[in-house]
Design a protein around this motif. Structure first.
Motif, PDB file in Angstrom:
ATOM      1  N   LYS A  11      90.759  46.382 -20.519  1.00  0.00           N
ATOM      2  CA  LYS A  11      90.285  47.658 -19.500  1.00  0.00           C
ATOM      3  C   LYS A  11      91.424  49.103 -19.126  1.00  0.00           C
ATOM      4  CE  LYS A  11      87.955  47.740 -15.396  1.00  0.00           C
ATOM      5  NZ  LYS A  11      87.229  46.489 -14.529  1.00  0.00           N
ATOM      6  N   GLY A  64      84.511  46.938  -7.801  1.00  0.00           N
ATOM      7  CA  GLY A  64      85.172  47.426  -6.835  1.00  0.00           C
ATOM      8  C   GLY A  64      84.196  45.329  -5.750  1.00  0.00           C
ATOM      9  N   SER A  95      88.894  41.363  -9.343  1.00  0.00           N
ATOM     10  CA  SER A  95      90.450  41.407 -10.074  1.00  0.00           C
ATOM     11  C   SER A  95      91.423  41.043  -9.520  1.00  0.00           C
ATOM     12  CB  SER A  95      91.204  42.974 -10.412  1.00  0.00           C
ATOM     13  OG  SER A  95      90.174  42.847 -12.047  1.00  0.00           O
ATOM     14  N   THR A  96      91.151  40.736  -8.062  1.00  0.00           N
ATOM     15  CA  THR A  96      92.104  40.581  -6.561  1.00  0.00           C
ATOM     16  C   THR A  96      91.838  39.334  -6.428  1.00  0.00           C
ATOM     17  OG1 THR A  96      91.006  42.606  -5.678  1.00  0.00           O
ATOM     18  CG2 THR A  96      92.168  41.030  -4.094  1.00  0.00           C
TER      19      THR A  96
HETATM   20  N1  LIG Z   1      89.303  39.214  -1.502  1.00  0.00           N
HETATM   21  C1  LIG Z   1      88.875  40.048  -0.747  1.00  0.00           C
HETATM   22  N2  LIG Z   1      89.892  40.586   0.563  1.00  0.00           N
HETATM   23  C2  LIG Z   1      89.706  42.064   1.346  1.00  0.00           C
HETATM   24  N3  LIG Z   1      89.369  43.059   0.115  1.00  0.00           N
HETATM   25  C3  LIG Z   1      88.998  42.722  -0.766  1.00  0.00           C
HETATM   26  C4  LIG Z   1      89.174  41.582  -1.495  1.00  0.00           C
HETATM   27  N4  LIG Z   1      89.222  41.750  -2.985  1.00  0.00           N
HETATM   28  C5  LIG Z   1      88.958  42.842  -3.202  1.00  0.00           C
HETATM   29  N5  LIG Z   1      88.807  43.310  -2.000  1.00  0.00           N
HETATM   30  C6  LIG Z   1      89.447  45.220  -2.099  1.00  0.00           C
HETATM   31  O1  LIG Z   1      88.345  45.826  -3.215  1.00  0.00           O
HETATM   32  C7  LIG Z   1      89.216  46.648  -3.534  1.00  0.00           C
HETATM   33  C8  LIG Z   1      88.112  46.141  -5.434  1.00  0.00           C
HETATM   34  O2  LIG Z   1      88.354  45.116  -5.688  1.00  0.00           O
HETATM   35  P1  LIG Z   1      88.834  45.087  -7.125  1.00  0.00           P
HETATM   36  O3  LIG Z   1      89.949  46.054  -7.988  1.00  0.00           O
HETATM   37  O4  LIG Z   1      89.254  42.995  -7.443  1.00  0.00           O
HETATM   38  O5  LIG Z   1      87.016  44.565  -7.787  1.00  0.00           O
HETATM   39  P2  LIG Z   1      86.233  44.056  -9.277  1.00  0.00           P
HETATM   40  O6  LIG Z   1      85.575  43.745  -9.124  1.00  0.00           O
HETATM   41  O7  LIG Z   1      87.481  43.943 -10.077  1.00  0.00           O
HETATM   42  O8  LIG Z   1      86.217  45.680  -9.761  1.00  0.00           O
HETATM   43  P3  LIG Z   1      86.372  46.757 -10.974  1.00  0.00           P
HETATM   44  O9  LIG Z   1      84.168  45.234 -11.551  1.00  0.00           O
HETATM   45  O10 LIG Z   1      85.535  47.793 -11.048  1.00  0.00           O
HETATM   46  O11 LIG Z   1      86.901  46.159 -11.639  1.00  0.00           O
HETATM   47  C9  LIG Z   1      90.275  46.111  -3.875  1.00  0.00           C
HETATM   48  O12 LIG Z   1      91.040  47.554  -4.032  1.00  0.00           O
HETATM   49  C10 LIG Z   1      90.644  45.869  -2.102  1.00  0.00           C
HETATM   50  O13 LIG Z   1      90.868  46.607  -1.377  1.00  0.00           O
END
Ligand SMILES: Nc1ncnc2c1ncn2[C@@H]1O[C@H](COP(=O)(O)OP(=O)(O)OP(=O)(O)O)[C@@H](O)[C@H]1O
Ligand SMILES: [Mg+2]
Length: 479
Positions: free
Chosen positions: A269, A240, A244-245
């Motif tokens: 995944k 989270g 991925s973002t």
């Molecule tokens: N740069 C950003 N700015 C604002 N909100 C963000 C940003 N990056 C991610 N988020 C918020 O955080 C949430 C989780 O992000 P993301 O899916 O990229 O996490 P992750 O590290 O890939 O998690 P996982 O390891 O579970 O896959 C997104 O749905 C978004 O709402």
């Protein structure tokens, strides 16, 4: 009897005078010592405004050389008191005044800073058994909206400074960017700013050139990199945190800016993260380890073919090779693996043989990909030695480290515990290139926004005209 009382009075008067004189000389001595100390510190820490002081001294020197001081005495009718006998001392005292006036100012501001920091450090728990707190040496503006406060480290481990960050920030009304330790000098530099870190940075694909991408924004400036400077990337962080973002933005930006780059997107995944890139020309979305193994093997073979081409043609890299006439078009490739630990640890139905092939391919891409235009982006929640081959990790030259659950995982990724102390805001990360760590907020690109940016490429043929390039500075951020 009266004589004795007079004597007593006289001697007590003399004693009183002696005390006053002693106190006077003591405070003069002390002041001289403090002023000299400030001058020495100003020179050693390079905090002294040499140019300003030199200009001031020179101006006064000219003033005295032209005897203009005498006019001032005359204006105030003090001509008879003009210090003719002590003229030398009198002149140099005033000519050097910019230096000691500056030093006196330093004494006062240091005392003020010491008192303030003492109470802040005490509240923050940076206090030893004897009640001592880190001593500030100086506090100054270093440009670009950033300030530097240097303190004597004292017996406190760096961990304690990181823990004290919130107290220091609220105590001084500042935003700490970084604590830098100089072990040899026993000092800690607190790098801070007066403006907050943006909590959201809007995504922008308006880069200066095709291979450039926006990493994020610090409190004051956007930070960009490119695939020449950082050919392979590691994206690490707890669930989270924004991995991925960030990758979504990276792929979208490259897709929009380059009309030839090819993408192999491996999502172990379940393939959901890269669904939005399906049906795009130049993109392969690979949702399972079996297909990932095959794709990585293909990329590896292509890499070997290109390496051979380089050798045969005596070219040093892809650009060099491309510049040679009658060469086929060699396209840059971006291989993205979301949750790389799945390859290094297994877990799916893949056989050990398949995993070994995938690992070998990744290792070769990491080692040789740069020269032949094959780039690797690895994302993982688990950055330990088992989850990512240490040899691969050394070749991932750009690291985006989001918040980490503990010190060990943070150390594994960036050789520092700082990622544990990042604030909880998704997208808040540390960008590491070489030894330099920069705290920033990564750009936010929603799935819907990415879809709408890419929709035109899905329906029509590839648009061969390059999008108009603008400066990377033209993006918005929210604080
Ligand atoms: N740069 C950003 N700015 C604002 N909100 C963000 C940003 N990056 C991610 N988020 C918020 O955080 C949430 C989780 O992000 P993301 O899916 O990229 O996490 P992750 O590290 O890939 O998690 P996982 O390891 O579970 O896959 C997104 O749905 C978004 O709402
Ligand atoms: Mg993810």
């Amino acid at each position: 009897m009266q004589d004795r009382t007079n004597n007593k009075n006289q001697s007590s008067q003399l004693g009183g005078m002696e005390d006053t004189l002693w106190n006077f000389f003591e405070s003069v001595g002390k002041s001289l010592f403090l002023i000299s100390k400030e001058i020495v510190l100003g020179i050693t820490h390079q905090t002294m405004p040499f140019v300003n002081i030199a200009i001031g001294c020179l101006g006064l020197f000219i003033f005295f050389k032209c005897d203009w001081d005498q006019y001032i005495w005359l204006i105030f009718n003090g001509g008879e008191y003009y210090p003719q006998k002590t003229y030398g001392f009198y002149r140099w005292f005033f000519v050097s005044s910019p230096l000691w006036v500056w030093a006196m100012g330093q004494v006062f501001s240091r005392r003020k800073l010491e008192n303030r920091m003492d109470s802040i450090f005490s509240t923050a728990g940076l206090k030893d058994r004897n009640g001592r707190t880190p001593k500030p040496l100086f506090d100054r503006y270093i440009g670009d909206g950033i300030y530097l406060m240097r303190v004597k480290r004292g017996p406190f481990p760096m961990e304690q400074y990181y823990k004290a960050k919130a107290y220091i920030e609220s105590g001084l009304g500042i935003y700490v960017d970084d604590f830098k330790e100089d072990r040899n000098g026993g000092i800690v530099d607190i790098i801070y700013s007066r403006s907050p870190m943006p909590s959201q940075v809007h995504f922008s694909s308006n880069t200066d050139y095709e291979l450039q991408f926006l990493v994020g924004s610090t409190r004051s400036t956007p930070v960009a990199s490119d695939l020449m400077q950082t050919p392979h990337l590691l994206v690490a962080g707890q669930t989270g945190s924004g991995k991925s973002t960030f990758i979504r933005g990276l792929i979208t930006s490259f897709y929009q800016n380059s009309d030839s780059m090819e993408f192999s997107l491996i999502d172990l995944k379940g393939g959901l993260e890269f669904q939005l890139f399906e049906n795009l020309k130049r993109v392969k979305v690979i949702p399972n380890i079996e297909r990932a193994t095959k794709e990585l093997k293909d990329v590896q073979m292509e890499l070997e073919r290109r390496m051979k081409l380089l050798k045969e043609n005596g070219a040093k890299d892809l650009e060099d090779l491309k510049s040679m006439e009658d060469k086929e078009e060699l396209k840059r490739k971006l291989v993205v693996v979301d949750e790389a630990a799945e390859i290094f640890l297994g877990g799916h139905h893949a056989t050990t043989g398949e995993l070994a092939i995938a690992r070998k391919a990744i290792s070769q891409i990491a080692r040789q990909g740069r020269a032949v235009g094959v780039h690797l982006v690895m994302a993982t929640q688990r950055p330990d030695a088992k989850a990512i081959d240490p040899q691969v990790k050394t070749n991932l030259t750009g690291i985006i480290c989001f918040q980490m659950p503990n010190n060990v995982s943070s150390m594994t990724v960036i050789d520092s515990g700082r990622a544990t102390h990042l604030s909880d805001i998704p997208g808040r990360a540390l960008w590491k290139v070489g030894g330099k760590l920069t705290e920033l907020q990564t750009p936010y690109l929603t799935i819907d926004n990415a879809k709408s940016r890419l929709s035109k490429y899905k329906s029509k043929k590839i648009n061969t005209t390059k999008p108009k390039q603008k400066s990377i500075k033209s993006f918005d951020m929210e604080v």
